[in-house]
Design a protein around this motif. Structure first.
Motif, PDB file in Angstrom:
ATOM      1  N   LEU A 141      63.407  43.453  31.255  1.00 12.55           N
ATOM      2  CA  LEU A 141      64.234  44.405  32.931  1.00 12.55           C
ATOM      3  C   LEU A 141      64.437  43.709  34.130  1.00 12.55           C
ATOM      4  N   ASP A 142      63.337  43.179  34.254  1.00 12.02           N
ATOM      5  CA  ASP A 142      62.994  42.470  35.453  1.00 12.02           C
ATOM      6  C   ASP A 142      64.005  40.902  34.861  1.00 12.02           C
ATOM      7  N   MET A 143      64.185  40.522  34.257  1.00 16.89           N
ATOM      8  CA  MET A 143      64.660  38.997  33.945  1.00 16.89           C
ATOM      9  C   MET A 143      66.147  39.905  34.495  1.00 16.89           C
ATOM     10  N   LEU A 144      66.804  41.542  34.232  1.00 16.28           N
ATOM     11  CA  LEU A 144      68.055  41.757  33.249  1.00 16.28           C
ATOM     12  C   LEU A 144      68.522  41.952  35.427  1.00 16.28           C
ATOM     13  N   ASP A 145      67.037  42.574  36.147  1.00 17.11           N
ATOM     14  CA  ASP A 145      67.596  42.648  37.436  1.00 17.11           C
ATOM     15  C   ASP A 145      68.003  41.455  38.336  1.00 17.11           C
ATOM     16  N   GLU A 146      67.203  40.381  38.085  1.00 18.92           N
ATOM     17  CA  GLU A 146      67.191  39.351  38.998  1.00 18.92           C
ATOM     18  C   GLU A 146      68.322  38.219  38.694  1.00 18.92           C
ATOM     19  N   THR A 147      69.319  38.807  37.690  1.00 17.08           N
ATOM     20  CA  THR A 147      69.619  37.913  37.158  1.00 17.08           C
ATOM     21  C   THR A 147      71.391  38.834  37.721  1.00 17.08           C
ATOM     22  N   GLY A 148      71.082  39.677  37.383  1.00 19.64           N
ATOM     23  CA  GLY A 148      72.229  41.023  37.134  1.00 19.64           C
ATOM     24  C   GLY A 148      73.059  41.255  36.467  1.00 19.64           C
ATOM     25  N   VAL A 149      72.229  40.993  34.909  1.00 12.17           N
ATOM     26  CA  VAL A 149      73.321  41.686  34.083  1.00 12.17           C
ATOM     27  C   VAL A 149      73.290  42.946  33.184  1.00 12.17           C
ATOM     28  N   PRO A 150      73.853  43.823  33.103  1.00 20.54           N
ATOM     29  CA  PRO A 150      72.995  44.424  32.078  1.00 20.54           C
ATOM     30  C   PRO A 150      73.232  44.028  30.407  1.00 20.54           C
ATOM     31  N   SER A 182      46.951  50.734   8.809  1.00 21.30           N
ATOM     32  CA  SER A 182      46.230  50.289   9.385  1.00 21.30           C
ATOM     33  C   SER A 182      45.451  48.951   9.917  1.00 21.30           C
ATOM     34  N   HIS A 183      46.698  48.273  10.355  1.00 26.36           N
ATOM     35  CA  HIS A 183      46.507  46.320  10.231  1.00 26.36           C
ATOM     36  C   HIS A 183      46.825  46.465  11.452  1.00 26.36           C
ATOM     37  N   ALA A 184      45.504  46.687  13.001  1.00 23.87           N
ATOM     38  CA  ALA A 184      45.400  46.514  14.107  1.00 23.87           C
ATOM     39  C   ALA A 184      46.027  45.189  14.841  1.00 23.87           C
ATOM     40  N   SER A 185      45.944  44.504  13.816  1.00 25.28           N
ATOM     41  CA  SER A 185      46.918  43.155  14.016  1.00 25.28           C
ATOM     42  C   SER A 185      48.499  43.259  14.051  1.00 25.28           C
ATOM     43  N   THR A 186      48.608  43.827  13.549  1.00 25.48           N
ATOM     44  CA  THR A 186      50.079  43.759  13.012  1.00 25.48           C
ATOM     45  C   THR A 186      51.188  44.641  13.915  1.00 25.48           C
ATOM     46  N   MET A 187      50.413  45.299  14.338  1.00 26.85           N
ATOM     47  CA  MET A 187      50.906  46.914  14.890  1.00 26.85           C
ATOM     48  C   MET A 187      51.005  46.629  16.157  1.00 26.85           C
ATOM     49  N   SER A 188      49.975  45.406  17.261  1.00 25.41           N
ATOM     50  CA  SER A 188      49.420  45.005  18.129  1.00 25.41           C
ATOM     51  C   SER A 188      50.324  44.272  18.241  1.00 25.41           C
ATOM     52  N   HIS A 189      51.482  43.182  17.665  1.00 27.62           N
ATOM     53  CA  HIS A 189      51.905  42.505  17.148  1.00 27.62           C
ATOM     54  C   HIS A 189      53.834  43.162  17.773  1.00 27.62           C
ATOM     55  N   GLN A 190      53.866  44.355  16.742  1.00 26.20           N
ATOM     56  CA  GLN A 190      54.790  45.176  17.398  1.00 26.20           C
ATOM     57  C   GLN A 190      54.934  45.474  18.093  1.00 26.20           C
ATOM     58  N   SER A 191      53.502  46.525  18.591  1.00 27.63           N
ATOM     59  CA  SER A 191      53.594  46.888  20.274  1.00 27.63           C
ATOM     60  C   SER A 191      54.163  46.240  21.335  1.00 27.63           C
ATOM     61  N   TYR A 192      53.455  45.362  21.442  1.00 28.32           N
ATOM     62  CA  TYR A 192      54.005  43.742  22.265  1.00 28.32           C
ATOM     63  C   TYR A 192      55.573  44.598  22.607  1.00 28.32           C
ATOM     64  N   GLY A 193      56.109  45.182  22.145  1.00 29.45           N
ATOM     65  CA  GLY A 193      57.358  44.713  22.503  1.00 29.45           C
ATOM     66  C   GLY A 193      58.271  45.757  23.111  1.00 29.45           C
ATOM     67  N   PRO A 194      57.907  46.737  22.907  1.00 28.49           N
ATOM     68  CA  PRO A 194      58.373  48.083  23.862  1.00 28.49           C
ATOM     69  C   PRO A 194      56.680  47.459  25.394  1.00 28.49           C
ATOM     70  N   ASP A 195      56.141  47.545  24.745  1.00 26.89           N
ATOM     71  CA  ASP A 195      54.857  47.435  26.127  1.00 26.89           C
ATOM     72  C   ASP A 195      55.076  45.823  26.796  1.00 26.89           C
ATOM     73  N   VAL A 196      55.253  45.129  26.466  1.00 28.98           N
ATOM     74  CA  VAL A 196      54.849  43.871  27.729  1.00 28.98           C
ATOM     75  C   VAL A 196      56.573  43.542  27.857  1.00 28.98           C
ATOM     76  N   GLY A 197      57.135  43.249  26.403  1.00 28.47           N
ATOM     77  CA  GLY A 197      58.436  42.695  26.213  1.00 28.47           C
ATOM     78  C   GLY A 197      59.371  43.094  27.292  1.00 28.47           C
ATOM     79  N   VAL A 198      59.471  44.493  27.362  1.00 27.95           N
ATOM     80  CA  VAL A 198      60.816  44.550  27.860  1.00 27.95           C
ATOM     81  C   VAL A 198      61.044  45.312  29.461  1.00 27.95           C
ATOM     82  N   PRO A 199      59.670  45.484  29.691  1.00 23.19           N
ATOM     83  CA  PRO A 199      59.166  45.329  31.517  1.00 23.19           C
ATOM     84  C   PRO A 199      59.823  43.722  31.796  1.00 23.19           C
ATOM     85  N   ARG A 200      59.272  42.701  30.940  1.00 18.66           N
ATOM     86  CA  ARG A 200      59.536  41.740  31.333  1.00 18.66           C
ATOM     87  C   ARG A 200      61.344  41.310  31.463  1.00 18.66           C
TER      88      ARG A 200
END
Length: 283
Positions: free
Chosen positions: A54-63, A34-52
């Motif tokens: 993955l793009d960086m890993l593509d650009e640097t060619g690192v697995p 029920s803590h919306a701020s806390t849950m949004s802090h955590q959901s940032y990971g898969p929703d924003v962090g992971v795509p960012r």
């Protein structure tokens, strides 16, 4: 020809990302849902962090290797596949992100199995495991071996891979350490209180670069742990990219997925063999 686990490199680097999302917070208590701020802090990971990332890993060619709780994969169908489709590895990180040290042996087994079922249902191959909070029990490695996984990455007994004998078979341990974890650098959350520090990415980059260069001298495994809801933030992602570029400019650091590092270590008989048994207490 160099047949050691390093394959001729001065050091081997495994970039790992623990895609925990809301799971570790809910493991502290379901009322945090029920803590919306806390849950949004955590959901940032898969929703924003992971795509960012993955793009960086593509650009640097690192697995890289992404350790994911089964609950996260279940709540976000397609997330694990989106990582594998980009050429990276997804690995087992419990189902619920409850630390094994806080569960009975039966509860740990049930949690472990439930995550395996989720990944099997999604067609995600699993070769390795990392305990929630790195909080393994002495039984955890045997569970990893029992499920025919290749490696674990939760213990701290070396700065090179080593073989770990258990009652259920032998696995490869890819050791970790608090100094190579972004949690100790960036984690801040008032409730639940799981961290209270926000360091400068410049300081973190300097620390990790120094460790990498030292590990190049000693022939180590640079096993870096990041969390997308922490290191996916802009200035931290830029610092991580600078670290990758520093390693690439050195010319003697090999980046691999954890499963590939474990396969190379498994084939190197010169690496230590240890046994997963508790120490005898003083009488």
């Amino acid at each position: 020809m160099d047949t050691s686990w390093r394959g001729g490199a001065a050091a081997v680097a495994t970039l790992t990302f623990d895609v925990d999302a809301e799971a570790p917070i809910l493991a502290h208590g379901t009322h945090y849902a029920s803590h919306a701020s806390t849950m949004s802090h955590q959901s940032y990971g898969p929703d924003v962090g992971v795509p960012r990332i993955l793009d960086m890993l593509d650009e640097t060619g690192v697995p890289a290797t992404f350790f994911m709780p089964g609950w996260v994969a279940e709540q976000r169908p397609g997330l694990a596949a989106s990582i594998v489709d980009r050429g990276h590895e997804v690995a087992h990180h419990s189902y619920s992100h409850r630390p094994p040290t806080e569960m009975t042996a039966a509860e740990e087994r049930e949690d472990f199995d439930r995550a395996m079922e989720v990944f099997a249902a999604q067609g995600i191959p699993i070769a390795g495991h990392r305990a929630a909070n790195w909080s393994s029990t002495w039984l955890t490695p045997a569970l990893v071996a029992e499920y025919d996984l290749l490696y674990d990455s939760s213990l701290m007994g070396d700065d090179r891979p080593y073989s770990l004998r258990t009652d259920a078979g032998t696995i490869v341990e890819l050791p970790v350490h608090w100094s190579l974890d972004d949690w100790e650098q960036y984690a801040f959350l008032p409730a639940p209180h799981v961290g209270s520090v926000i360091e400068s990415p410049r300081k973190v980059l300097e620390m990790w670069t120094d460790e990498l260069d030292a590990m190049r001298q000693y022939g180590c495994l640079f096993n870096l742990t990041n969390h997308p809801f922490l290191s996916g933030r802009p200035s931290r992602a830029v610092a991580l990219r600078k670290l990758i570029e520093h390693a690439q400019n050195r010319g003697d650091v090999r980046f691999v997925k954890c499963s590939d590092a474990a396969l190379s270590a498994q084939a190197d008989a010169s690496l230590p063999l240890r046994t997963s048994v508790p120490p005898m207490p003083a009488s």
